[in-house]
Design an enzyme around this catalytic site. Sequence first.
Site, mmCIF file in Angstrom:
data_model
loop_
_atom_site.group_PDB
_atom_site.id
_atom_site.type_symbol
_atom_site.label_atom_id
_atom_site.label_comp_id
_atom_site.label_asym_id
_atom_site.label_seq_id
_atom_site.Cartn_x
_atom_site.Cartn_y
_atom_site.Cartn_z
ATOM 1 C CE LYS A 1 -1.761 3.071 1.974
ATOM 2 N NZ LYS A 1 -1.598 4.487 1.554
ATOM 3 C CB CYS B 1 12.610 9.257 9.013
ATOM 4 S SG CYS B 1 13.583 8.175 7.953
HETATM 5 P P1 NAD Z 1 2.039 8.791 7.270
HETATM 6 O O1 NAD Z 1 2.200 8.067 8.552
HETATM 7 O O2 NAD Z 1 1.021 9.856 7.193
HETATM 8 O O3 NAD Z 1 1.689 7.771 6.091
HETATM 9 C C1 NAD Z 1 2.498 6.657 5.791
HETATM 10 C C2 NAD Z 1 1.653 5.617 5.090
HETATM 11 O O4 NAD Z 1 0.670 5.128 5.997
HETATM 12 C C3 NAD Z 1 0.893 6.150 3.873
HETATM 13 O O5 NAD Z 1 0.883 5.161 2.870
HETATM 14 C C4 NAD Z 1 -0.502 6.369 4.441
HETATM 15 O O6 NAD Z 1 -1.514 6.321 3.454
HETATM 16 C C5 NAD Z 1 -0.602 5.194 5.409
HETATM 17 N N1 NAD Z 1 -1.613 5.361 6.464
HETATM 18 C C6 NAD Z 1 -2.143 6.505 6.961
HETATM 19 N N2 NAD Z 1 -3.064 6.223 7.919
HETATM 20 C C7 NAD Z 1 -3.112 4.867 8.033
HETATM 21 C C8 NAD Z 1 -3.856 3.966 8.846
HETATM 22 N N3 NAD Z 1 -4.753 4.400 9.748
HETATM 23 N N4 NAD Z 1 -3.637 2.640 8.708
HETATM 24 C C9 NAD Z 1 -2.723 2.180 7.827
HETATM 25 N N5 NAD Z 1 -1.997 2.976 7.011
HETATM 26 C C10 NAD Z 1 -2.179 4.306 7.113
HETATM 27 O O7 NAD Z 1 3.495 9.323 6.903
HETATM 28 P P2 NAD Z 1 3.904 10.223 5.669
HETATM 29 O O8 NAD Z 1 3.407 11.607 5.948
HETATM 30 O O9 NAD Z 1 3.531 9.564 4.396
HETATM 31 O O10 NAD Z 1 5.511 10.176 5.798
HETATM 32 C C11 NAD Z 1 6.216 11.002 6.649
HETATM 33 C C12 NAD Z 1 6.540 10.292 7.949
HETATM 34 O O11 NAD Z 1 7.227 9.084 7.680
HETATM 35 C C13 NAD Z 1 7.477 11.071 8.850
HETATM 36 O O12 NAD Z 1 7.027 11.036 10.176
HETATM 37 C C14 NAD Z 1 8.800 10.346 8.722
HETATM 38 O O13 NAD Z 1 9.650 10.484 9.825
HETATM 39 C C15 NAD Z 1 8.361 8.959 8.523
HETATM 40 N N6 NAD Z 1 9.417 8.192 7.849
HETATM 41 C C16 NAD Z 1 10.121 7.274 8.559
HETATM 42 C C17 NAD Z 1 11.155 6.565 7.952
HETATM 43 C C18 NAD Z 1 11.950 5.535 8.686
HETATM 44 O O14 NAD Z 1 12.557 4.699 8.026
HETATM 45 N N7 NAD Z 1 11.990 5.528 9.995
HETATM 46 C C19 NAD Z 1 11.449 6.806 6.622
HETATM 47 C C20 NAD Z 1 10.709 7.752 5.928
HETATM 48 C C21 NAD Z 1 9.680 8.423 6.555
#
Ligand code: NAD
Length: 485
Positions: free
Chosen positions: A169, A278
């Site tokens: 997803k 991140c």
């Molecule tokens: P997000 O958490 O909003 O979304 C990530 C994914 O989760 C998307 O595909 C989204 O559609 C999905 N999602 C949203 N709500 C959900 C739910 N209730 N159930 C299941 N899936 C759901 O994050 P974002 O805004 O896309 O990305 C930015 C964030 O990601 C930042 O906080 C960043 O730090 C983090 N990040 C972490 C890493 C790491 O490796 N630790 C790497 C990149 C980004």
Amino acid sequence: MHDIDQIYIGGAFVTPHGNELFELFNPATEKVIGRVRLADKDDARNAIAAAKRAFPAFSRTDKRERIDMLKRMHAAVIAKEDELFEAIVEEYGAPVSRGRWMARHASNVLLEAAKVLEDYAFVRDAGTAKVMMQPLGVAGLITPWNSDAGFICGKLAAALAAGCTAVIKPSEMSAMQTRVVTEALHEAGLPAGVFNIVTGRGDIVGAEISAHPDVAKLSFTGSTVVGKTILRTAADTLKRVTLELGGKSPTIVLDDANFDEAVPLALDAGFMNSGQACIAGTRILVPRARLAEFEEKIVSAIEKTRSGDPRDPHTSIGPMVSRKQWERVQRYIRIGIDEGARLIAGGEGRPDHVGAGWFVRPTLFSDVTNDMTIAREEIFGPVLSIIAYGDIEDAIAIANDTPYGLQAYIASSDAARANAVASRIDAGRVLVNTLAHEPAAPFGGFKQSGIGREYGTFGIEAFLEPKALLGVRQARDSRPPDSAC
Ligand code: NAD
């Protein structure tokens, strides 16, 4: 205009049952550049069913077959690297050098997984027992927008290397990159259903994957708040869960550091991926005795840092991915000012030379204390904080005083001192005088930066369950039955 109206289930491109349309923007122009038709719960269920059907045969493929598949996938993604690069720049706004890295990274992770698999032992001894590492089943892979192609390929590579099948997803905001990657992976000719890709909303498709009883494993990269929701949902069916979440990484400049090297390291760590990383080093810890000297050098370097047109090769900071993200970053700059931090570069609004586009001025605060909001919360934009420290104990205490623990950076000219500090930092990775990535090393977070690890053998084992077989080898000594119960 890019119209994306297909998802990938059971080895074929199909029209989603879902009919909601979602607009895609070029963040450098704020113009709509495409529309994606989103999958819904029915599509998610169909994808899970396809992965479930494919699992029995795929889980019995041997290592050699899976290595061949990963190599075919690698070749197929590399063949589309230019197309992927274009999608990354247009849809995400990555500056060209970063965009090139991201496009190459997507294929690299497939090859790296193939290499790890070459040497990986699925069966090993533990005393008199044999331990078999068995694939978990259907894996749900949920990815964010800030490195869509890399996360799709990286998570998929580890899942398939382990013998799991997958439902992916991706972020709904990355549909153009997802389309290029899906077309490439399709070319690799894997058995139908081994991987399925359903672009849809997180709270609909992501939630269905997180709750579905036929999904055995979840690997999620995204925000800490969504990660916690996923963990709670997954608890009902006791799925195995890997979470890669947010960070507030420290860059610790030791008092022996050469600032001509420490300043570029701190800026590159902080502004990487336009600050939307991140692992960005957003808290720069500087010895109080050398603060003025450090400030002078870093401000002069920031003046040469260009935030603007991602296609300009001199640009190192592209736009924020969305208006929402731009507004969020502006809000944090305002909070920093209101809470009394001293703005020494950048500030609110767009850089002077840009008209449209979600661009942020490269921003740096000093006199930040570690309890200020800008030092505690993940901003996800090019906004950095300098925090002054007294002695090394103080620096280590500040570095570890955070709910996060994803990555840390140390700048020093004394390797032994730097290593001693590194050993006391609570973070999944500590980089000393470098920003280099090591694909064989584990990646993941302490504390609220996540659970579990990706990359290398650690990444593959996240998709495996150990099974102990007793009595299959000649016991050297005889042990009482049921001794483990
Ligand atoms: P997000 O958490 O909003 O979304 C990530 C994914 O989760 C998307 O595909 C989204 O559609 C999905 N999602 C949203 N709500 C959900 C739910 N209730 N159930 C299941 N899936 C759901 O994050 P974002 O805004 O896309 O990305 C930015 C964030 O990601 C930042 O906080 C960043 O730090 C983090 N990040 C972490 C890493 C790491 O490796 N630790 C790497 C990149 C980004």
